[in-house]
Write a protein that holds these residues in place. Sequence first.
Motif, short mmCIF file in Angstrom:
data_model
loop_
_atom_site.label_atom_id
_atom_site.label_comp_id
_atom_site.label_asym_id
_atom_site.label_seq_id
_atom_site.Cartn_x
_atom_site.Cartn_y
_atom_site.Cartn_z
N SER A 247 32.72 37.33 39.87
CA SER A 247 34.11 37.83 39.81
C SER A 247 34.46 39.16 38.65
O SER A 247 35.66 39.04 37.81
CB SER A 247 35.19 36.57 39.58
N ILE B 28 34.88 42.33 38.91
CA ILE B 28 35.61 42.72 39.16
C ILE B 28 37.28 42.99 40.02
O ILE B 28 37.38 42.11 40.78
CB ILE B 28 34.59 43.97 40.23
N GLU B 29 37.64 42.50 38.35
CA GLU B 29 39.39 42.54 38.43
C GLU B 29 38.95 41.12 38.07
O GLU B 29 40.77 40.66 39.49
CB GLU B 29 40.28 43.44 39.16
N LEU B 30 38.40 40.22 38.47
CA LEU B 30 38.18 38.63 38.69
C LEU B 30 38.76 38.57 39.70
O LEU B 30 39.05 37.07 40.30
CB LEU B 30 39.00 37.94 37.72
N ASP B 31 38.32 39.51 41.27
CA ASP B 31 38.64 39.79 41.97
C ASP B 31 36.71 38.41 42.91
O ASP B 31 35.92 39.19 42.89
CB ASP B 31 38.78 40.51 42.96
N ARG B 32 37.13 37.38 43.53
CA ARG B 32 36.23 36.53 43.48
C ARG B 32 35.44 37.49 44.88
O ARG B 32 35.98 37.45 46.10
CB ARG B 32 36.15 35.10 44.18
#
Lengths: 256, 529, 269
Positions: free
Chosen positions: A225, A227-231
């Motif tokens: 996660s 990168i921008e907390l994008d899983r």
Amino acid sequence: MSAREDVLQRVRAALGETGVGTTPAGRVGVAPAPVVVPRAYRVAGADAPGSAAVVEQLVDRLVDYRAHVHHVTDAELPAVVARLLDDLTSRDEDGNGAAGAEGSAAAAPAGATVVVPPGLDPAWLRDLDPAAVRHDSPDAPLTATALDETSAVLTAARVACSETGTIVLDAGPDQGRRAITLVTDVHLCVVRTDQVVQTVPEMIRLLAAHPERPQTWISGPSATSDIELDRVEGVHGPRTLHVLVLAAVAAAVPGA
Amino acid sequence: MSTFLGLPGLRRRDDDHARDDAAAPFGPVPHPDEPLRWGPAFPAAARRTLRDEQLRRNLGHATRTIRAKRAAVVDEVPDWEALRDAGSAVKEQVMANLPALLARLEENVAARGGTVHWARDAAEANAIVTEIARAKGADEVVKVKSMATQEIGLNEHLADHGIAAIETDLAELIVQLADDMPSHILVPAIHRNRTEIRDIFRQRMADAPADLSDVPRELAMAARAHLRRKFLTAKVAVSGANFGVADTGTLAVVESEGNGRMCLTLPETLVTVMGIEKLIPTYTDLEVFAQLLPRSSTGERMNPYTSLWTGVTPGDGPQEFHLILLDNGRTDVLADEVGRSALHCIRCSACLNVCPVYERVGGHAYGSVYPGPIGAILTPQLTASTGGLSGADDVNASLPYASTLCGACYDVCPVKIDIPSILVDLRAREVDADRGRAVDPWRAAMKAASWVMSDGDRFGLAGRAATLGHVLGGRDGVIAKAPPPASAWTRDRDLPAPPRQTFRQWMAEHESSAGTTGTDTHETDGGGR
Amino acid sequence: MRIALAATCIADTLFPGAPRATVRLLERLGHEVVFPRAQACCGQMHVNTGYVAEAVPVIRNHVTTFAPVADGEWDAVVVPSGSCTGSIRHQQAMVCRRAGLDDLAATADAVAARTYELSELLVDVLGVTDVGAWFPHRVTYHPTCHSLRMLGVGDRPERLLRAVEGIDLVELPGAESCCGFGGTFALKNADTSAAMLADKTAAVRSTGAEVVTAGDMSCLLHIGGGLSRQRSGVGTLHLAEVLASTRDEPTPLPRVRSGAGAGTVEVTR
């Protein structure tokens, strides 16, 4: 004085012992009060190990982690393994071209290959072409590069925890060395329903019988996660996890 | 430097830690000689980072996302508070029995074929790792994300000695390629957005595809391809540890990407650097922390991978294992009766994600590898022997003031570290360390206020005097420009002019009109209202 | 009941409306309010800024002033402030003990045990949520950090507000986030404080409320200062001032700066 003795003396000084000098900042601390650890948390789930409820919860969690779940019986298992392996030859798991750059399994021609640990139930391999099977053991280990060129790995498991969707491997003979479930891109993992417990404490207390064994707890495929907390699923470990939930026939005790 | 040359993290000695907006959207941020003390004091460092609108947006988005995830997975645990109570008490028990537990851990690791080293400080720990890498003939080591190795500046030390330390965690890799410093304990590149990361990869990752987009999945796959060879060929790996079990000698690393498993499994030699506070007494105690950590940290029910190993396992994984037990200021923290509970920290970073100060200023403003609320109490204590809280002489003395004491951190801490109380206690230490200073306007003001506020009559007189300022408010009843130190207030806020009458004056009249409800004229109290 | 009022230093001097409203409200509910004149301050500012030695005489004055509540002279002490109540409950005795003043610490504990923040007193001690108030305006409520997290007042203030006749209570986005005041933080870290304030005032203004209310005058000083500088047209009232308002004696809307550039002034760094 050795670093060991020095550090231990500082610790004792920090905890209020006199006559052992001070900490680097020149402090002698106050002895802490004795502590009793309150353990009011749940040490077992409401549902029994192996019950339909815990199996259903495990599956729910695994699907949530984007793992692929297959319910199988003893009789069906070999065919499912063979089918999943066949699927690998006809389909590149990762459509974005990165796989080719890795020179890993996806670039390999012809049939898919599978690495297996030494203690696996031979019946599970019944429907496979023997030429596709790569045997690995601590005495005769495959190299990391050889593993990298293998399409998949097939193992059993030690225990699973339904609340967290966790499968534990402890390097037992039917699970193999840690490297085989790590370098290959696809992991086929067989979990017997009677190995499923509900809570983390149940899982830990079972594993506590052999804490010295190297353990890998797996909760879905690898993910990041960062990168921008994008899983994003599938980073360095296997990008695909197939869990074969095997209906237990005999009421075996997990960890026996 | 346009591509990654394989020698990351060479120090630059430069005092300006600002991001250069004129250049690329990234580094270099100089790598400090002291990872626990760099840049200006917090207020000035924050002033600088607050100007970075992109940073504010990145942080706001990321912290909102992770806060929501944490809240959801914590809410579904019926015995969460009981787990926190247990976790807190276990760590307290560890601190109280630390000498015995450390000896037990050492004994058990050695019994299973591991070698245990002790390091008083960063220099000793770095020298031990360097020596091991040299003995193995390694000019490159792969690294698992580790706060302990950040704290001792291991990568820079290895680089100075010709050994490249390759960070394999995606975010650490981003930070390393950008020649940047981490800004968060869990997600060190939280201050970057996808576009910036794409640019970093395109410009600085030798084998990045030229047409790389900013889709997170594609970026992650580029990193996978980049690191794969390193994993398969590395001879030496370096890691930290989340937990060390005293009773069994077992170590645990909790991760998500699998880079940890790669490093802990494939190389022949593994070196683990562990702070002496990371112990837990028994293997069974993991049942508490394995629930607290992932939910607090990444907001997951369980992180994808947890690895546990005990010494060396013949035929499986590294056949040589070194454990380095690190003090580096921890015993100074342990000696502080109030502050010692900062050592209970399991590095989950939940406090950063809920902190309204961190969310706006970002990690670099703290000038330490430990940012946010935990950093504000841990950093100055870890650097106690080199200043730390020695008043105006040390930038780290500004850290305990980097908080409004809003208490959000205490609420989410899985091991119940009372951060606000420790902040207040450290402020008192800092003030006391400063008492010898000749001129201190704050102290003078506080002393005067203490005299006025410790007596009702004196306070009443002062209040009455203040009402004379009522006229300052003019037509609007507000003061929009005040002299220092109140000018710091009025730059962004109005100040209400004092009312015509203090409350105690009104109350005296109200009481003398005994039995009636008084003669309240409902005047408004002046400006800013 | 006989209730002693701790007016708080900031309200006594700068915002007498809040303690005045507290008196009116409690008297309307049939209670007797006493104002011990020896009171000044609870010591919170000194403690939170690190001047613990200087806090001791301030705390001593507060504790001795309110000590009679421990002997039954009054039934309770009410404080129209979450942060001062928090300081009384969680800091005073600790500071006394550190200074070696164990007797004073014991008295401080006894006083603290009978000291309540206003919404706690109304709901828990007096058992009322409908105080018979009338306030026909759009209001948004900011839960101050200390009332929310240090004291755990929960939804008591909202329950009291919801029961007010004629009120249009609108939810504040990001309500639980700190406004950035933090006492001396607002001066020592003015830039960070202002950035936090900008987000808070933007949230307040997004609700379209005429008034933002809270249980702490200190936070309202901060939020109100920002809203005023922005000429937002939004005012601040203490929770007590809203609850004290009736048809017979309505609390007027606060006078506010508005107009020139309202809605366009941005307070950001």
